[in-house]
Design an enzyme around this catalytic site. Structure first.
Site, short mmCIF file in Angstrom:
data_model
loop_
_atom_site.label_atom_id
_atom_site.label_comp_id
_atom_site.label_asym_id
_atom_site.label_seq_id
_atom_site.Cartn_x
_atom_site.Cartn_y
_atom_site.Cartn_z
N ASP A 136 0.80 -1.23 0.00
CA ASP A 136 0.00 0.00 0.00
C ASP A 136 0.83 1.28 0.00
O ASP A 136 0.57 2.19 -0.78
CB ASP A 136 -0.96 -0.01 1.20
CG ASP A 136 -2.02 1.06 1.11
OD1 ASP A 136 -2.36 1.46 -0.01
OD2 ASP A 136 -2.52 1.48 2.15
N ASN B 58 -15.65 0.73 -9.27
CA ASN B 58 -15.44 1.48 -8.03
C ASN B 58 -13.95 1.62 -7.71
O ASN B 58 -13.57 2.05 -6.62
CB ASN B 58 -16.17 0.83 -6.85
CG ASN B 58 -15.72 -0.60 -6.59
OD1 ASN B 58 -14.81 -1.12 -7.25
ND2 ASN B 58 -16.35 -1.25 -5.63
#
EC number: 1.17.99.6
Length: 380
Positions: free
Chosen positions: A134, A155
């Site tokens: 991340d 999304n």
């Protein structure tokens, strides 16, 4: 040992250490992502949290010159809290988005990737690896997509056939050459549920996000939240996952595979009023182990004030007045004044007027005026 045999051994070992899904990808340049990122920059759609240049984020060889392959992993996380506490009129609660329930996923994934890295080096001593979760330069989602972990949904989340989009992602770059997995076909079709449900239009089109309008991003900023978004976040105090909740692939998906990710009810859905008076030590002890603490307590306290305004919680007025009068941080004082105006009791309006007499910060004064405007509109 040939790489096909090692590849299978890595897959087997990944299951032993609790990795839910693993895939292999080439370390070639992510050309289409590079184009998208450049376009995002041109449009001003980036959040500012991104690490590295466009080149570093799309060219694995810049991060490891000898890079040949990338191993992508996914860990499923829960979507429901068992016996979650209810918000009451006397004790209103906020909520952290699902991705911030349980122990900080960065730590959990990094530990598993480190084990995977060690396993590889024991088999092949000359192997080189670089672990990222991340906060690294590479796009976890682009790697996962190439490695066949899932497809990239409208999304902007990676959607897996098994776990929906409720997965954490991480990767390991290596100088070993592995056979690549086949990317999955796009599975969104004509569905636009996430685009339709996004309250701010942050999903500009399928797969393109304007982070500057994304509530998940806005809950993490430290300045005043722009006016137009305050009525949209509801009781979210960190993150926002409506675009995942409405996705058909997430219907009835709720995996509890990892004890570390189990939500602590009082942490995942905390009482709002006590959040306003948390000391740094109390904040660290209560929330320091979850991903949603990474920006510190200020954004969460600001969002708690907005949530109390959302509820029009009159039981919080005294506490919010205390914050407005005594907190040293302008963003918190100003948001408290706005919140009092939104709640709209006589006591609240009177307190704002009194506080204006000795407030010196222009931004706080502007928020006090906004708070008092609610009195005019309510009596009109």
């Amino acid at each position: 040992m040939n790489t096909n045999q090692l590849r299978q051994e890595i897959i087997d070992y990944s299951k032993e250490i609790g990795i839910d899904k693993i895939g292999f990808a080439s370390a070639d340049v992510f050309e289409s992502l590079k184009d998208r990122l450049k376009r995002q920059q041109e449009l001003g759609f980036q959040s500012g949290f991104e690490k590295g240049s466009v080149e570093e984020r799309t060219e694995p060889e810049r991060l490891m010159p000898e890079a040949k392959s990338i191993i992508s992993i996914a860990l499923a996380y829960p979507s429901r809290i068992k016996n979650g506490p209810k918000s009451t009129k006397e004790e209103r609660r906020g909520v952290f988005c699902r991705a911030s329930w349980g122990t900080d996923y960065h730590d959990v994934l990094r530990e598993k990737l480190d084990k995977l890295s060690q396993f590889i080096k024991e088999k092949i001593p000359e192997a080189a690896t670089k672990v990222m979760v991340d906060t690294g330069e590479l796009s976890d989602r682009a790697v996962a997509e190439r490695a066949g972990i899932g497809f990239s949904g409208k999304n902007t989340a990676i959607i897996t056939p098994e776990f929906g989009s409720y997965v954490y992602l991480g990767e390991l770059i290596t100088n070993l050459s592995f056979e690549s997995d086949t990317p999955l076909e796009d599975g969104c079709g004509t569905c636009t549920k996430c685009l339709d449900a996004c309250p701010t239009g942050a999903l500009v089109q399928g797969g393109q996000l304007n982070a500057q309008r994304c509530l998940a991003f806005l809950t993490q900023t430290k300045d005043f939240m722009p006016d137009e978004f305050r009525s949209k976040i509801g009781n979210f105090i960190y993150g926002f996952d409506t675009c995942q909740a409405v996705c058909p692939y997430n219907k009835r998906v709720d995996f509890h595979n990892h004890p570390e990710f189990e939500p602590e009810p009082e942490v995942a859905k905390p009482k709002l009023k006590p959040m306003l008076s948390l000391s740094n030590r109390e904040f660290k002890e209560t929330f320091g182990h979850i991903a949603g603490s990474w920006r510190g307590k200020k954004p969460l306290q600001r969002n708690a004030l907005i949530a109390l305004a959302h509820y029009k919680d009159e039981t919080a007025v005294d506490e919010i007045i205390r914050v407005m009068n005594h907190d040293p941080r302008p963003v918190i004082r100003g948001t408290a004044a706005w919140s009092l105006g939104k709640i709209g009791t006589d006591e609240a309006y009177s307190a704002i007027k009194d506080a204006k007499e000795h407030e010196e910060d222009d931004q706080v004064l502007a928020e006090m005026d906004k708070g008092l405007e609610f009195q005019k509109t309510s009596s009109a």
